[in-house]
Design a protein around this motif. Structure first.
Motif, PDB file in Angstrom:
ATOM      1  N   LEU A 143       0.823  -1.214   0.000  1.00 25.96           N
ATOM      2  CA  LEU A 143       0.000   0.000   0.000  1.00 25.96           C
ATOM      3  C   LEU A 143       0.856   1.263   0.000  1.00 25.96           C
ATOM      4  N   GLU A 144       2.029   1.156  -0.552  1.00 23.84           N
ATOM      5  CA  GLU A 144       2.962   2.272  -0.454  1.00 23.84           C
ATOM      6  C   GLU A 144       2.438   3.541  -1.124  1.00 23.84           C
ATOM      7  N   ASP A 145       1.593   3.379  -2.132  1.00 28.23           N
ATOM      8  CA  ASP A 145       1.094   4.576  -2.814  1.00 28.23           C
ATOM      9  C   ASP A 145      -0.301   4.984  -2.335  1.00 28.23           C
ATOM     10  N   TRP A 146      -0.742   4.425  -1.234  1.00 26.94           N
ATOM     11  CA  TRP A 146      -2.043   4.825  -0.682  1.00 26.94           C
ATOM     12  C   TRP A 146      -1.848   6.007   0.260  1.00 26.94           C
ATOM     13  N   SER A 147      -2.839   6.867   0.297  1.00 29.35           N
ATOM     14  CA  SER A 147      -2.809   7.944   1.279  1.00 29.35           C
ATOM     15  C   SER A 147      -3.278   7.390   2.620  1.00 29.35           C
ATOM     16  N   ASP A 148      -2.841   8.049   3.679  1.00 29.68           N
ATOM     17  CA  ASP A 148      -3.301   7.642   5.009  1.00 29.68           C
ATOM     18  C   ASP A 148      -4.815   7.701   5.092  1.00 29.68           C
ATOM     19  N   ALA A 149      -5.383   8.683   4.423  1.00 30.79           N
ATOM     20  CA  ALA A 149      -6.841   8.847   4.495  1.00 30.79           C
ATOM     21  C   ALA A 149      -7.550   7.641   3.877  1.00 30.79           C
ATOM     22  N   ASP A 150      -7.019   7.157   2.774  1.00 25.53           N
ATOM     23  CA  ASP A 150      -7.666   6.007   2.128  1.00 25.53           C
ATOM     24  C   ASP A 150      -7.535   4.752   2.985  1.00 25.53           C
ATOM     25  N   ILE A 151      -6.364   4.571   3.569  1.00 22.94           N
ATOM     26  CA  ILE A 151      -6.178   3.418   4.443  1.00 22.94           C
ATOM     27  C   ILE A 151      -7.143   3.494   5.616  1.00 22.94           C
ATOM     28  N   ALA A 152      -7.263   4.666   6.183  1.00 23.39           N
ATOM     29  CA  ALA A 152      -8.176   4.845   7.315  1.00 23.39           C
ATOM     30  C   ALA A 152      -9.617   4.613   6.875  1.00 23.39           C
ATOM     31  N   ALA A 153      -9.955   5.074   5.665  1.00 24.09           N
ATOM     32  CA  ALA A 153     -11.328   4.910   5.178  1.00 24.09           C
ATOM     33  C   ALA A 153     -11.668   3.437   5.012  1.00 24.09           C
ATOM     34  N   LEU A 154     -10.747   2.694   4.425  1.00 22.47           N
ATOM     35  CA  LEU A 154     -11.003   1.269   4.233  1.00 22.47           C
ATOM     36  C   LEU A 154     -11.127   0.559   5.588  1.00 22.47           C
ATOM     37  N   THR A 155     -10.232   0.919   6.505  1.00 24.89           N
ATOM     38  CA  THR A 155     -10.294   0.322   7.842  1.00 24.89           C
ATOM     39  C   THR A 155     -11.645   0.572   8.502  1.00 24.89           C
ATOM     40  N   ASP A 156     -12.109   1.815   8.422  1.00 28.58           N
ATOM     41  CA  ASP A 156     -13.384   2.164   9.052  1.00 28.58           C
ATOM     42  C   ASP A 156     -14.551   1.429   8.401  1.00 28.58           C
ATOM     43  N   LEU A 157     -14.529   1.364   7.085  1.00 33.73           N
ATOM     44  CA  LEU A 157     -15.643   0.710   6.401  1.00 33.73           C
ATOM     45  C   LEU A 157     -15.686  -0.781   6.717  1.00 33.73           C
ATOM     46  N   LEU A 158     -14.524  -1.401   6.815  1.00 33.18           N
ATOM     47  CA  LEU A 158     -14.499  -2.828   7.162  1.00 33.18           C
ATOM     48  C   LEU A 158     -15.005  -3.038   8.587  1.00 33.18           C
ATOM     49  N   ALA A 159     -14.643  -2.116   9.472  1.00 32.81           N
ATOM     50  CA  ALA A 159     -15.131  -2.227  10.850  1.00 32.81           C
ATOM     51  C   ALA A 159     -16.655  -2.096  10.871  1.00 32.81           C
ATOM     52  N   ARG A 160     -17.170  -1.165  10.063  1.00 33.30           N
ATOM     53  CA  ARG A 160     -18.630  -0.994  10.002  1.00 33.30           C
ATOM     54  C   ARG A 160     -19.287  -2.236   9.429  1.00 33.30           C
ATOM     55  N   LEU A 161     -18.636  -2.837   8.438  1.00 31.01           N
ATOM     56  CA  LEU A 161     -19.187  -4.049   7.836  1.00 31.01           C
ATOM     57  C   LEU A 161     -19.342  -5.130   8.892  1.00 31.01           C
ATOM     58  N   ARG A 162     -18.293  -5.300   9.656  1.00 29.43           N
ATOM     59  CA  ARG A 162     -18.335  -6.303  10.712  1.00 29.43           C
ATOM     60  C   ARG A 162     -19.453  -5.984  11.703  1.00 29.43           C
ATOM     61  N   THR A 163     -19.545  -4.732  12.069  1.00 30.40           N
ATOM     62  CA  THR A 163     -20.585  -4.324  13.025  1.00 30.40           C
ATOM     63  C   THR A 163     -21.977  -4.611  12.482  1.00 30.40           C
ATOM     64  N   SER A 164     -22.181  -4.305  11.198  1.00 28.30           N
ATOM     65  CA  SER A 164     -23.499  -4.521  10.609  1.00 28.30           C
ATOM     66  C   SER A 164     -23.860  -5.998  10.608  1.00 28.30           C
ATOM     67  N   PHE A 165     -22.881  -6.841  10.366  1.00 24.93           N
ATOM     68  CA  PHE A 165     -23.166  -8.274  10.350  1.00 24.93           C
ATOM     69  C   PHE A 165     -23.439  -8.790  11.756  1.00 24.93           C
ATOM     70  N   ASP A 166     -22.721  -8.249  12.724  1.00 25.38           N
ATOM     71  CA  ASP A 166     -22.996  -8.653  14.102  1.00 25.38           C
ATOM     72  C   ASP A 166     -24.423  -8.266  14.475  1.00 25.38           C
ATOM     73  N   ALA A 167     -24.811  -7.054  14.104  1.00 25.79           N
ATOM     74  CA  ALA A 167     -26.155  -6.587  14.428  1.00 25.79           C
ATOM     75  C   ALA A 167     -27.197  -7.466  13.765  1.00 25.79           C
ATOM     76  N   ARG A 168     -26.928  -7.836  12.526  1.00 27.20           N
ATOM     77  CA  ARG A 168     -27.881  -8.679  11.803  1.00 27.20           C
ATOM     78  C   ARG A 168     -27.996 -10.047  12.464  1.00 27.20           C
ATOM     79  N   ARG A 169     -26.885 -10.544  12.930  1.00 25.24           N
ATOM     80  CA  ARG A 169     -26.913 -11.852  13.580  1.00 25.24           C
ATOM     81  C   ARG A 169     -27.818 -11.806  14.813  1.00 25.24           C
ATOM     82  N   VAL A 170     -27.689 -10.744  15.585  1.00 28.48           N
ATOM     83  CA  VAL A 170     -28.546 -10.597  16.763  1.00 28.48           C
ATOM     84  C   VAL A 170     -30.006 -10.528  16.324  1.00 28.48           C
ATOM     85  N   ARG A 171     -30.268  -9.702  15.300  1.00 27.46           N
ATOM     86  CA  ARG A 171     -31.628  -9.552  14.786  1.00 27.46           C
ATOM     87  C   ARG A 171     -32.188 -10.917  14.387  1.00 27.46           C
ATOM     88  N   THR A 172     -31.418 -11.653  13.586  1.00 23.83           N
ATOM     89  CA  THR A 172     -31.889 -12.934  13.055  1.00 23.83           C
ATOM     90  C   THR A 172     -32.182 -13.922  14.173  1.00 23.83           C
TER      91      THR A 172
END
Lengths: 159, 159
Positions: free
Chosen positions: A117-146
């Motif tokens: 990821l040498e040519d990635w900006s810190d902002a993009d790395i942070a954005a991907l990290t945050d979105l993946l964390a949200r993805l995980r959270t959404s799936f956890d929430a869905r599991r509880v719902r289900t």
DNA sequence: TATTGTTATACTCTATAACTATA
DNA sequence: TATAGTTATAGAGTATAACAATA
């Protein structure tokens, strides 16, 4: 149209994430066993965990968590201490050797990732990290719902 | 400080992506075998592929690709046609039944994903999709870079 | 009776190596 | 000699079920 189509694309990209993870694992210096790498990292971050908690965090069966913990123990990287409040369960924690191993492995993997990821900006790395964390959270929430729904319905497992 | 730390966080999130993929797979209606799901989708998108191309696209050994293709063939979802220019290799393509299965499986998985991401904006879904695609691209580029180096050194296998 | 955890067993996915058949 | 592909074998990783110990 609609979010369904976007999900189709996302699905394909998620599938290919497996390739990336496999690529990182392949490059980790051999010699240090790779089994339980993620568990090492988790214990390093979270401190004492019960086997059941490990299973929940990784969303695997408890038998799987049990075997991975036993593996770490055999290598001298983890140890069990009794839970004074419930003699059925034990706390698992890293030994000093396990902590060193966890740090070393994390550094190696981080190096591979940083190189790719040498040519990635810190902002993009942070954005991907945050979105993946949200993805995980959404799936956890869905599991509880289900599981709530199936409990209400009767016994039929969801979906 | 620096991008190294960001990569550490990203690494942890990437590891947990496995949980999400496993969760989706678990929920796919049984009856349709799950083995080769990603391969079904790939063949549906790309049309004819040789076994070696499949291996390259998934970044797995050719023996792995060969077995997955054979599995699809046994189920009647794929068929081989001879390559007129090179009798060592064959083209693999989906049968009509395989195409139906691919569409059906994709729709199921998409449904699970859309359900979990019901409160996501289209923009966020698109952003995550794009970033994951870039991640894959960056790793592919790094692989080429790395193998170039080793090729310079002695003369290793290409790409 | 329910819960925590372990063990036995089987299945999936992957990699390595030996093999064939073409080039 | 090199390449495309297959098969045999082995090693991780996971799930299910049966089990022991404790609550």
């Amino acid at each position: 149209m609609g979010p369904q189509d976007h999900c189709g694309e996302l699905l394909l990209q998620l599938s290919s994430t497996g390739s990336v993870i496999r690529a990182v694992k392949r490059e980790l210096r051999p010699g240090a066993p790779r089994g339980g790498f993620a568990l090492l990292g988790m214990l390093s971050r979270c401190g004492d965990l019960r086997v059941g908690e490990v299973a929940e965090l990784f969303e695997v069966d408890m038998s799987v968590a049990s075997r991975h913990v036993a593996d770490l123990e055999e290598h001298g990287w983890a140890e069990r201490t009794p839970n004074p409040h419930d003699r059925r369960s034990w706390y698992v924690r890293l030994t000093p050797a396990g902590e060193r191993m966890a740090q070393q492995r994390l550094a190696q993997a981080r190096e591979v990732l940083a190189d790719a990821l040498e040519d990635w900006s810190d902002a993009d790395i942070a954005a991907l990290t945050d979105l993946l964390a949200r993805l995980r959270t959404s799936f956890d929430a869905r599991r509880v719902r289900t599981s709530d729904l199936s409990r209400t319905a009767s016994g039929a497992k969801g979906l």
